[in-house]
Design a protein around this motif. Structure first.
Motif, mmCIF file in Angstrom:
data_model
loop_
_atom_site.group_PDB
_atom_site.id
_atom_site.type_symbol
_atom_site.label_atom_id
_atom_site.label_comp_id
_atom_site.label_asym_id
_atom_site.label_seq_id
_atom_site.Cartn_x
_atom_site.Cartn_y
_atom_site.Cartn_z
ATOM 1 N N SER A 86 -5.588 13.740 -37.925
ATOM 2 C CA SER A 86 -5.751 13.394 -36.436
ATOM 3 C C SER A 86 -4.113 13.083 -36.580
ATOM 4 N N ARG A 87 -3.685 13.238 -35.318
ATOM 5 C CA ARG A 87 -2.347 12.283 -35.487
ATOM 6 C C ARG A 87 -2.324 11.021 -35.185
ATOM 7 N N GLU A 88 -3.756 10.715 -33.943
ATOM 8 C CA GLU A 88 -4.291 8.899 -34.501
ATOM 9 C C GLU A 88 -3.907 8.938 -35.451
ATOM 10 N N THR A 89 -4.143 9.334 -36.828
ATOM 11 C CA THR A 89 -5.007 9.016 -37.974
ATOM 12 C C THR A 89 -3.706 8.672 -38.614
ATOM 13 N N LEU A 90 -2.520 9.904 -38.545
ATOM 14 C CA LEU A 90 -1.511 9.742 -38.881
ATOM 15 C C LEU A 90 -0.911 8.372 -38.459
ATOM 16 N N GLU A 91 -0.566 7.983 -37.462
ATOM 17 C CA GLU A 91 0.472 6.613 -36.515
ATOM 18 C C GLU A 91 -0.280 6.112 -36.622
ATOM 19 N N LYS A 92 -2.053 6.162 -37.713
ATOM 20 C CA LYS A 92 -2.675 4.583 -38.093
ATOM 21 C C LYS A 92 -1.823 4.032 -39.359
ATOM 22 N N LEU A 93 -1.605 5.116 -40.401
ATOM 23 C CA LEU A 93 -1.000 4.876 -41.308
ATOM 24 C C LEU A 93 0.733 4.445 -41.599
ATOM 25 N N GLU A 94 1.061 5.111 -40.275
ATOM 26 C CA GLU A 94 2.759 4.199 -40.124
ATOM 27 C C GLU A 94 1.757 2.715 -39.703
ATOM 28 N N ARG A 95 1.320 2.587 -38.225
ATOM 29 C CA ARG A 95 1.089 0.382 -38.818
ATOM 30 C C ARG A 95 0.992 0.341 -40.027
ATOM 31 N N PHE A 96 0.115 0.899 -40.671
ATOM 32 C CA PHE A 96 0.243 0.568 -42.056
ATOM 33 C C PHE A 96 0.793 -0.092 -42.442
ATOM 34 N N ALA A 97 2.177 1.181 -42.809
ATOM 35 C CA ALA A 97 3.557 1.065 -43.641
ATOM 36 C C ALA A 97 4.463 -0.418 -43.140
ATOM 37 N N ASP A 98 4.424 0.458 -41.757
ATOM 38 C CA ASP A 98 5.023 -1.384 -40.571
ATOM 39 C C ASP A 98 4.194 -3.356 -41.030
ATOM 40 N N LEU A 99 3.220 -2.750 -41.813
ATOM 41 C CA LEU A 99 2.777 -4.694 -41.664
ATOM 42 C C LEU A 99 2.216 -5.084 -42.994
ATOM 43 N N LEU A 100 2.758 -3.791 -43.677
ATOM 44 C CA LEU A 100 2.898 -3.345 -45.221
ATOM 45 C C LEU A 100 4.325 -4.428 -45.719
ATOM 46 N N VAL A 101 4.923 -3.280 -45.093
ATOM 47 C CA VAL A 101 6.271 -4.216 -44.989
ATOM 48 C C VAL A 101 7.349 -5.625 -44.445
ATOM 49 N N LYS A 102 6.114 -6.234 -43.397
ATOM 50 C CA LYS A 102 6.556 -7.900 -42.769
ATOM 51 C C LYS A 102 5.779 -8.445 -43.404
ATOM 52 N N TRP A 103 4.441 -8.121 -44.060
ATOM 53 C CA TRP A 103 3.902 -9.067 -45.143
ATOM 54 C C TRP A 103 3.852 -8.960 -46.693
ATOM 55 N N ASN A 104 4.862 -8.170 -46.989
ATOM 56 C CA ASN A 104 5.525 -7.680 -47.919
ATOM 57 C C ASN A 104 6.830 -9.220 -48.152
ATOM 58 N N ALA A 105 7.848 -9.252 -47.483
ATOM 59 C CA ALA A 105 8.282 -10.227 -47.023
ATOM 60 C C ALA A 105 8.148 -11.618 -47.623
ATOM 61 N N LYS A 106 6.479 -11.877 -46.945
ATOM 62 C CA LYS A 106 6.060 -13.608 -47.730
ATOM 63 C C LYS A 106 5.216 -13.612 -48.450
ATOM 64 N N ILE A 107 4.491 -12.130 -48.762
ATOM 65 C CA ILE A 107 3.706 -12.465 -50.287
ATOM 66 C C ILE A 107 4.286 -10.515 -51.636
ATOM 67 N N ASN A 108 4.057 -11.521 -52.378
ATOM 68 C CA ASN A 108 4.451 -9.770 -52.788
ATOM 69 C C ASN A 108 2.981 -9.298 -52.758
#
Length: 210
Positions: A17-39
């Motif tokens: 569903s589109r909702e699930t694709l949006e969760k993947l986008e949210r995941f990607a944003d969270l990963l980029v944010k966290w990756n600035a602090k931990i590898n």
């Protein structure tokens, strides 16, 4: 591969569903944010995050049996493939519970926080793979972890007798298979990767020591 192209490919592979694709986008944003602090992933791979990490993980979902209830992902790292499968499975395999084994406490914090924010049915085990009691998984997954014989030892520990392993492997896949056959017996389907001409998905069942 751009985000939109990767999302379209994920949708074609998994029919989510589109909702699930949006969760993947949210995941990607969270990963980029966290990756600035931990590898979580190498910073050099972030421009290719959608193809190299997300689509690469998502391609395993069509090979998960419909009746699977318990999936174990070993060495999950930044969420690949376990967390990606957990997101997509909300549509494709709603009864599936994903357990992620990761020994790095900081990465576990990311996995737990992200799972909670996305409302996923997951468990994170902050231990070494061999220290976790056997989990009897219907499906076991792994990406960029160990070489063939050791990886199959981990898989055998945590798989149910009739379970299967879905392993993402690169250019050395055939050499690892040949080496593993000295100590392990298994049925194998080798599938071409969706993201690299040099990579494969190893679909392994009936795994047992020789």
């Amino acid at each position: 591969m751009e985000r939109e192209t990767a999302l379209r490919r994920v949708s074609q592979l998994t029919d989510v569903s589109r909702e699930t694709l949006e969760k993947l986008e949210r995941f990607a944003d969270l990963l980029v944010k966290w990756n600035a602090k931990i590898n979580l992933v190498s910073p050099a791979t972030l421009p290719d995050l959608w193809e190299r990490h997300i689509l690469d993980s998502a391609q395993l979902v069509p090979f998960i049996p419909d009746g699977a209830r318990n999936l174990v992902d070993i060495g999950t790292g930044g969420g690949f493939p376990g967390l990606i499968i957990g997101i997509i499975a909300q549509d494709t395999h709603p009864a599936l519970h994903v357990t992620m084994i990761e020994s790095d406490i900081r990465k576990c914090a990311f996995l737990q926080t992200t799972s909670a924010q996305l409302g996923l049915k997951t468990t994170v085990s902050a231990k070494r793979i061999e220290a976790v009691d056997p989990l009897g998984a219907d499906v076991l997954t792994s990406r960029a972890l160990a070489a063939g014989p050791q990886l199959l030892a981990y898989a055998h520990r945590h798989l149910a007798a009739d379970g299967k392993a879905l392993l993402l492997k690169g250019t050395n896949a055939q050499a690892e298979i040949d080496e593993a056959l000295a100590t392990w017996s298994f049925d194998l389907q080798k599938r071409q990767s969706e993201t690299s001409a040099d990579a494969v998905v190893l679909d392994i069942s009936n795994l047992r020591p020789r």
